[in-house]
Design a protein around this motif. Sequence first.
Motif, PDB file in Angstrom:
ATOM      1  N   THR A  30      71.651 -10.036  40.930  1.00 13.08           N
ATOM      2  CA  THR A  30      70.396  -9.854  41.930  1.00 13.08           C
ATOM      3  C   THR A  30      69.617 -10.334  42.112  1.00 13.08           C
ATOM      4  N   PHE A  71      77.054  -6.905  39.572  1.00 13.97           N
ATOM      5  CA  PHE A  71      75.876  -7.911  40.670  1.00 13.97           C
ATOM      6  C   PHE A  71      75.059  -8.474  39.926  1.00 13.97           C
ATOM      7  N   ARG A  77      78.511  -4.231  48.635  1.00 15.73           N
ATOM      8  CA  ARG A  77      79.013  -4.291  46.895  1.00 15.73           C
ATOM      9  C   ARG A  77      78.310  -2.584  46.666  1.00 15.73           C
ATOM     10  N   HIS A  80      82.076  -3.957  38.681  1.00 14.06           N
ATOM     11  CA  HIS A  80      81.052  -3.674  39.574  1.00 14.06           C
ATOM     12  C   HIS A  80      79.938  -3.920  38.753  1.00 14.06           C
ATOM     13  N   GLU A 105      74.992  -9.541  50.894  1.00 23.70           N
ATOM     14  CA  GLU A 105      75.714  -9.277  49.098  1.00 23.70           C
ATOM     15  C   GLU A 105      75.542  -7.731  48.592  1.00 23.70           C
ATOM     16  N   PHE A 106      74.396  -7.752  48.134  1.00 23.79           N
ATOM     17  CA  PHE A 106      74.061  -6.403  47.350  1.00 23.79           C
ATOM     18  C   PHE A 106      74.201  -5.209  47.739  1.00 23.79           C
ATOM     19  N   ARG A 128      70.080 -12.903  48.406  1.00 27.17           N
ATOM     20  CA  ARG A 128      71.652 -11.927  48.095  1.00 27.17           C
ATOM     21  C   ARG A 128      71.319 -10.358  48.988  1.00 27.17           C
ATOM     22  N   GLU A 141      78.130 -12.940  34.160  1.00 35.14           N
ATOM     23  CA  GLU A 141      78.713 -12.527  35.095  1.00 35.14           C
ATOM     24  C   GLU A 141      80.499 -12.959  35.781  1.00 35.14           C
ATOM     25  N   ALA A 156      82.179  -9.401  36.935  1.00 38.07           N
ATOM     26  CA  ALA A 156      82.299 -10.076  38.251  1.00 38.07           C
ATOM     27  C   ALA A 156      83.427  -8.951  39.002  1.00 38.07           C
TER      28      ALA A 156
END
Length: 248
Positions: A201, A199, A244, A197, A240-241, A237, A190, A194
């Motif tokens: 989840t 993430f 992104r 790309h 934010e997911f 999450r 992670e 980071a």
Amino acid sequence: MKAIIVDDEQHCIDHLLRLIENLQGDVEVIASCSSVGQAKEAIAKINPDVVFLDVHLQDETGFDLLRQLHSIDFEIVFTTAYDAYAVDAFRFSAIDYLLKPITPSDFERAVSKMRKKIGLRDTAKKLEVLFHNFQKRTNGLNKIAVPTIDGITFLPVSEIVRCQSDANYTHIYLLKKGKITAAKTLKYFEDLLANYHFFRTHNSHLVNLKMVEKYVKGKGGYILMADGSSIEVAVRRKEEFLKRLSGI
């Protein structure tokens, strides 16, 4: 351990010498060099156990030195001023490095790692990945060294679909080559990926956002990946997911 310092700035050499003196005999500096030519001669003559190698040397680089050597049978610790791209390149290739100005604690950790190393069988492969990634500076890093139980596997980042936690190990699923099991935690990958790309989840899943084929709504929802797998998105999450995902 017999050591050579290669750096074109005398104050950096002096700083390393002071750090080494504080180790009280663990490392002995046999020579210090300020150019690729000097370093090449010193390595041939001394046969060192370790070389502390600056990335930038006048009009050349530490890589130029390594390419000129017929074989590399010593440990290498690169020293470099902070550069986000360079740091990622080292981390991706699993090569040891020290950021300038070098702190005593960082230096002691580097020497401690050298003591524990069993052999140098993967050094050439690590350097190959490092050179490759530096040459791809304009296009981004694209190869990663993955520590496994029996060695190191080198993977194109673009082929990683997802990573799944298994206690202190991580299963890495590839688009065309099944999976490999890495001897590192999911948190390690992670942090490493980071900015490329990837993430997290869920506590157990790290996904390549470029491999997401569909998001299915729900409390947290879930995603369908390019390898056909279905991965849960944790409720906390989800926002934010989606942010992104829409930004790639």
